[in-house]
Motif scaffolding. Structure first.
Motif, PDB file in Angstrom:
ATOM      1  N   LEU A  95      16.505   4.287 -16.303  1.00 37.57           N
ATOM      2  CA  LEU A  95      15.278   5.017 -15.695  1.00 37.57           C
ATOM      3  C   LEU A  95      14.990   4.263 -14.449  1.00 37.57           C
ATOM      4  O   LEU A  95      15.133   3.044 -14.044  1.00 37.57           O
ATOM      5  N   THR A  96      14.410   5.236 -13.398  1.00 40.19           N
ATOM      6  CA  THR A  96      14.000   4.705 -12.145  1.00 40.19           C
ATOM      7  C   THR A  96      12.348   4.408 -12.115  1.00 40.19           C
ATOM      8  O   THR A  96      11.565   5.187 -12.500  1.00 40.19           O
ATOM      9  N   GLY A  97      11.994   3.164 -12.238  1.00 38.12           N
ATOM     10  CA  GLY A  97      10.693   2.824 -12.441  1.00 38.12           C
ATOM     11  C   GLY A  97      10.454   1.539 -11.779  1.00 38.12           C
ATOM     12  O   GLY A  97      10.114   0.735 -12.323  1.00 38.12           O
ATOM     13  N   PRO A  98      10.231   1.410 -10.326  1.00 34.03           N
ATOM     14  CA  PRO A  98       9.992   0.084  -9.933  1.00 34.03           C
ATOM     15  C   PRO A  98       8.792  -0.306 -10.431  1.00 34.03           C
ATOM     16  O   PRO A  98       7.791   0.608 -10.467  1.00 34.03           O
ATOM     17  N   ILE A  99       8.578  -1.618 -10.521  1.00 28.94           N
ATOM     18  CA  ILE A  99       7.184  -2.363 -10.835  1.00 28.94           C
ATOM     19  C   ILE A  99       6.317  -2.695  -9.821  1.00 28.94           C
ATOM     20  O   ILE A  99       6.940  -3.546  -9.117  1.00 28.94           O
ATOM     21  N   ALA A 100       4.963  -2.436  -9.862  1.00 32.37           N
ATOM     22  CA  ALA A 100       3.988  -3.128  -8.935  1.00 32.37           C
ATOM     23  C   ALA A 100       2.729  -3.157  -9.585  1.00 32.37           C
ATOM     24  O   ALA A 100       2.594  -2.451 -10.700  1.00 32.37           O
ATOM     25  N   GLY A 101       2.103  -4.249  -9.279  1.00 31.45           N
ATOM     26  CA  GLY A 101       0.904  -4.423 -10.006  1.00 31.45           C
ATOM     27  C   GLY A 101       0.046  -5.442  -9.771  1.00 31.45           C
ATOM     28  O   GLY A 101       0.331  -6.167  -8.627  1.00 31.45           O
ATOM     29  N   HIS A 102      -1.283  -5.306 -10.150  1.00 35.31           N
ATOM     30  CA  HIS A 102      -2.272  -6.264  -9.921  1.00 35.31           C
ATOM     31  C   HIS A 102      -2.378  -7.551 -10.960  1.00 35.31           C
ATOM     32  O   HIS A 102      -3.181  -7.645 -11.772  1.00 35.31           O
ATOM     33  N   VAL A 103      -1.415  -8.216 -10.878  1.00 29.30           N
ATOM     34  CA  VAL A 103      -1.003  -9.427 -11.866  1.00 29.30           C
ATOM     35  C   VAL A 103      -1.873 -10.251 -11.933  1.00 29.30           C
ATOM     36  O   VAL A 103      -1.932 -10.685 -12.995  1.00 29.30           O
ATOM     37  N   GLY A 104      -2.927 -10.574 -11.052  1.00 34.09           N
ATOM     38  CA  GLY A 104      -3.931 -11.230 -11.359  1.00 34.09           C
ATOM     39  C   GLY A 104      -4.837 -11.077 -12.448  1.00 34.09           C
ATOM     40  O   GLY A 104      -5.640 -11.737 -12.943  1.00 34.09           O
ATOM     41  N   ASP A 105      -4.715  -9.573 -12.652  1.00 35.20           N
ATOM     42  CA  ASP A 105      -5.903  -9.154 -13.848  1.00 35.20           C
ATOM     43  C   ASP A 105      -4.776  -8.874 -14.962  1.00 35.20           C
ATOM     44  O   ASP A 105      -5.330  -8.340 -16.021  1.00 35.20           O
ATOM     45  N   GLY A 106      -3.654  -9.143 -15.008  1.00 29.26           N
ATOM     46  CA  GLY A 106      -2.899  -8.826 -16.048  1.00 29.26           C
ATOM     47  C   GLY A 106      -2.458  -7.343 -15.943  1.00 29.26           C
ATOM     48  O   GLY A 106      -1.924  -6.788 -17.314  1.00 29.26           O
ATOM     49  N   ASN A 107      -2.792  -6.555 -14.921  1.00 27.57           N
ATOM     50  CA  ASN A 107      -2.470  -5.089 -14.765  1.00 27.57           C
ATOM     51  C   ASN A 107      -1.254  -4.797 -13.953  1.00 27.57           C
ATOM     52  O   ASN A 107      -1.441  -5.338 -12.846  1.00 27.57           O
ATOM     53  N   PHE A 108      -0.490  -3.945 -14.556  1.00 29.59           N
ATOM     54  CA  PHE A 108       0.737  -3.476 -13.685  1.00 29.59           C
ATOM     55  C   PHE A 108       1.248  -2.099 -13.876  1.00 29.59           C
ATOM     56  O   PHE A 108       0.813  -1.371 -15.094  1.00 29.59           O
ATOM     57  N   HIS A 109       1.857  -1.476 -13.064  1.00 28.95           N
ATOM     58  CA  HIS A 109       2.449  -0.051 -12.893  1.00 28.95           C
ATOM     59  C   HIS A 109       3.871  -0.107 -12.837  1.00 28.95           C
ATOM     60  O   HIS A 109       4.533  -0.655 -12.170  1.00 28.95           O
ATOM     61  N   CYS A 110       4.453   0.883 -13.900  1.00 29.31           N
ATOM     62  CA  CYS A 110       5.873   1.336 -13.353  1.00 29.31           C
ATOM     63  C   CYS A 110       5.624   2.556 -12.772  1.00 29.31           C
ATOM     64  O   CYS A 110       5.014   3.659 -13.447  1.00 29.31           O
ATOM     65  N   ILE A 111       6.140   2.913 -11.553  1.00 28.83           N
ATOM     66  CA  ILE A 111       6.114   4.133 -10.914  1.00 28.83           C
ATOM     67  C   ILE A 111       7.400   5.021 -11.370  1.00 28.83           C
ATOM     68  O   ILE A 111       8.522   4.814 -10.819  1.00 28.83           O
ATOM     69  N   HIS A 122       0.801  -1.221   0.004  1.00 28.48           N
ATOM     70  CA  HIS A 122       0.000   0.039  -0.118  1.00 28.48           C
ATOM     71  C   HIS A 122       0.916   1.239   0.076  1.00 28.48           C
ATOM     72  O   HIS A 122       0.319   2.409  -0.499  1.00 28.48           O
ATOM     73  N   ASP A 123       2.020   1.191   0.523  1.00 30.22           N
ATOM     74  CA  ASP A 123       2.892   2.550   0.505  1.00 30.22           C
ATOM     75  C   ASP A 123       3.947   2.578  -0.431  1.00 30.22           C
ATOM     76  O   ASP A 123       4.738   3.318  -0.480  1.00 30.22           O
ATOM     77  N   ALA A 124       3.514   1.691  -1.532  1.00 27.62           N
ATOM     78  CA  ALA A 124       4.739   1.268  -2.871  1.00 27.62           C
ATOM     79  C   ALA A 124       4.719   2.689  -3.212  1.00 27.62           C
ATOM     80  O   ALA A 124       5.816   3.224  -3.820  1.00 27.62           O
ATOM     81  N   TRP A 125       3.748   3.723  -3.525  1.00 25.02           N
ATOM     82  CA  TRP A 125       3.958   5.008  -4.258  1.00 25.02           C
ATOM     83  C   TRP A 125       4.967   5.734  -3.320  1.00 25.02           C
ATOM     84  O   TRP A 125       5.946   6.385  -4.088  1.00 25.02           O
ATOM     85  N   TYR A 126       4.658   5.980  -2.091  1.00 26.54           N
ATOM     86  CA  TYR A 126       5.640   6.915  -1.322  1.00 26.54           C
ATOM     87  C   TYR A 126       7.140   6.196  -1.189  1.00 26.54           C
ATOM     88  O   TYR A 126       7.873   6.914  -1.241  1.00 26.54           O
ATOM     89  N   ALA A 127       7.008   5.015  -1.171  1.00 27.27           N
ATOM     90  CA  ALA A 127       8.347   4.306  -1.248  1.00 27.27           C
ATOM     91  C   ALA A 127       9.037   4.581  -2.506  1.00 27.27           C
ATOM     92  O   ALA A 127      10.137   4.865  -2.379  1.00 27.27           O
ATOM     93  N   ALA A 128       8.512   4.435  -3.534  1.00 31.04           N
ATOM     94  CA  ALA A 128       9.170   4.877  -4.921  1.00 31.04           C
ATOM     95  C   ALA A 128       9.805   6.396  -4.710  1.00 31.04           C
ATOM     96  O   ALA A 128      10.754   6.572  -5.241  1.00 31.04           O
ATOM     97  N   LEU A 129       8.620   7.257  -4.352  1.00 27.25           N
ATOM     98  CA  LEU A 129       9.489   8.709  -4.358  1.00 27.25           C
ATOM     99  C   LEU A 129      10.403   8.962  -3.303  1.00 27.25           C
ATOM    100  O   LEU A 129      11.259   9.746  -3.662  1.00 27.25           O
TER     101      LEU A 129
END
Length: 493
Positions: free
Chosen positions: A400-416, A357-364
């Protein structure tokens, strides 16, 4: 009034991206001529009271931006309606004067959907915050647009029911419907599209529409066109959502969470696909790559192995969970998974999920003083390992700095994507990367946005995704419902 009085929208996604994260100007000229502005404000105040209308710079700026990288576009006026009748009356004034209408929930969007790119009036829905109609025996509830998902689940706390769609942020439920949000639980419970039964909508001319009929809340219907899902995902471009009737679910008897690390991205994503193919009714299955796990460890003082990692959660009876866990653990081990950490009580599960849940802030926190932009692609499950591995290689190759997190059970992921907005070369590199990523997903029959929406920045990609004919049909629907193009203009299409 001529539409020439309004500011022109920015001409392309690239221009928007390269002008991101600028500070809002403290002063700017109104898009509405001052004489008309005075009359309009007086009319608004006669409906919503003096406290229900604001021209203050700070209030306007707060309502001109969301959590995205897009620059702030303050509206000329912010109104705070207290009922659907007020929304309708205010909309009629805007329609008469040809003033753009921009709905605003909590401002947690990620695609610039609340910016007043052509000026106009922001309808802030925070004062409409009542849970209106709960039917426990039918597993449904009707809420006003200011109700957030956490507020609803707090209200439901003693009923044995809950609303499981969880995008992470404590977003307003009508805002979630407007963007077709989903999140960590979507693999089992679906997205907002599957969980909205009916909507009350105020159209651009002030007309009030009930998409499934006034008061209707059946679990399914084959009656006519699916107007409800026309408005789910419309991002405020077709009307203002003033009520939503939602599906509810029984709180599971037992919940068990786990974290498991893997030797490679491929192994972690392969495990995800195999768990789903095995028919395990998993509630959540989230992926964090090694960069993201390292960031989360630092941010939350955790000690997970710095490796590609899955966060999992199982819901059901004690007996069913034993089988689910056994199958999942066996699949994970076959793919090299190790270091399983299990949690069952609520406090332990909360600590375990805190990293995700804190992935966004951790990436920043990886680059203090920088800003973040979240990509949002989604592909068919069979393509997921290939696209994640290719994306990881792209990030490494371009530094590039772009850690990956995602809802992979849906095939959906994000590079922050964490970037310095003042470094134009880096901004350009990130833009090029996001374009490559989106087109990589489209080439695999996927989408450029799994849950964040189109907003300002993905209009070109939407055209590539659905094709010109589908865009023409969407434009035709928009023209029918909003012929003056007043509803959140400049977004989506």
């Amino acid at each position: 009034m001529s539409t020439a009085l309004f500011r022109k929208p920015l001409c392309s996604a690239l221009v928007l991206f390269n002008k991101t994260l600028h500070r809002c100007p403290e002063k700017r000229r109104y898009a509405i001529k001052s004489g008309i502005l005075e009359r309009v404000v007086a009319a608004f105040q006669s409906i919503s009271g003096d406290a229900g209308v604001s021209l203050g710079d700070t209030v306007r700026e707060q309502h001109g931006r969301d959590e995205s990288v897009h620059r702030c576009h303050p509206p000329d006026v912010v109104v705070f309606p207290r009922s659907v009748e007020e929304v309708s009356a205010l909309a009629k004034i805007c329609h008469h004067h040809r003033l753009p209408i921009i709905p605003f929930g909590t401002g947690t969007g990620l695609e610039g959907g609340v910016g007043a790119v052509r000026g106009g009036v922001c309808f802030s829905m925070r004062k409409m915050d009542q849970v209106l109609d709960l039917h426990q025996e039918d597993f449904d509830v009707t809420v006003e647009p200011g109700v957030t998902r956490k507020a609803l689940n707090s209200y439901l706390r003693d009923t044995g029911l809950w609303f499981p769609v969880d995008p992470g942020a404590d977003a307003s439920l009508c805002g979630m419907a407007a963007t077709s949000a989903s999140g960590t639980n979507a693999v089992r419970y679906g997205t907002m599209r599957e969980n909205v039964l009916n909507l009350e909508v105020v159209l651009a001319d002030g007309t009030v529409l009930h998409t499934a009929g006034r008061g209707r809340r059946s679990r399914k219907t084959s009656a006519g066109y699916n107007l409800t899902n026309l408005f789910v995902g419309s991002e405020g471009t077709l009307g203002v959502l003033t009520k939503a009737t939602l599906r509810l679910y029984g709180i599971p008897e037992t919940m068990v969470s786990a974290v498991c690390s893997f030797p490679s991205v491929q192994a972690a994503v392969d495990s995800t696909v195999q768990v789903l193919q095995a028919g395990v009714p998993i509630a959540r299955i989230e992926f964090l790559d090694d960069v993201m796990i390292d960031a989360c460890n630092r941010f939350n003082s955790l000690s997970y192995p710095v490796a590609p990692t899955l966060f999992l959660e199982f819901h059901g009876s004690t007996r069913s969970l034993e089988e689910q866990v056994a199958i999942t653990e066996e699949i994970a081990k076959d793919n090299g998974g190790s270091d399983f950490s299990w949690a069952q009580d609520e406090e332990s599960r909360g600590r375990l999920w805190k990293a995700r849940h804190d992935a966004w802030y951790a990436a920043l926190a990886l680059r203090p003083g920088c800003k973040a932009y979240a990509t949002d692609v989604c592909v068919p499950l069979s393509c997921l390992p290939e696209v994640v591995v290719a994306t990881k290689k792209d990030l490494i190759r371009n530094g590039l700095t772009g850690p990956i997190a995602g809802h992979v059970g849906d095939g959906n992921f994000h590079c922050i994507m964490v970037l310095d907005p003042n470094d134009q070369e880096e901004v350009g590199q990130v833009h090029q990367f996001t374009e490559r990523l989106a087109r990589r997903a489209l080439a695999m029959d996927g989408t450029c946005t799994g849950e964040h929406g189109v907003g300002l920045g993905k209009r070109v990609l939407l055209r590539e995704e659905v094709g010109p004919l589908a865009i023409e049909v969407m434009q035709g629907l928009k023209a029918t419902l909003d012929p003056k193009n007043l509803m959140n203009p400049g977004k989506v299409l």
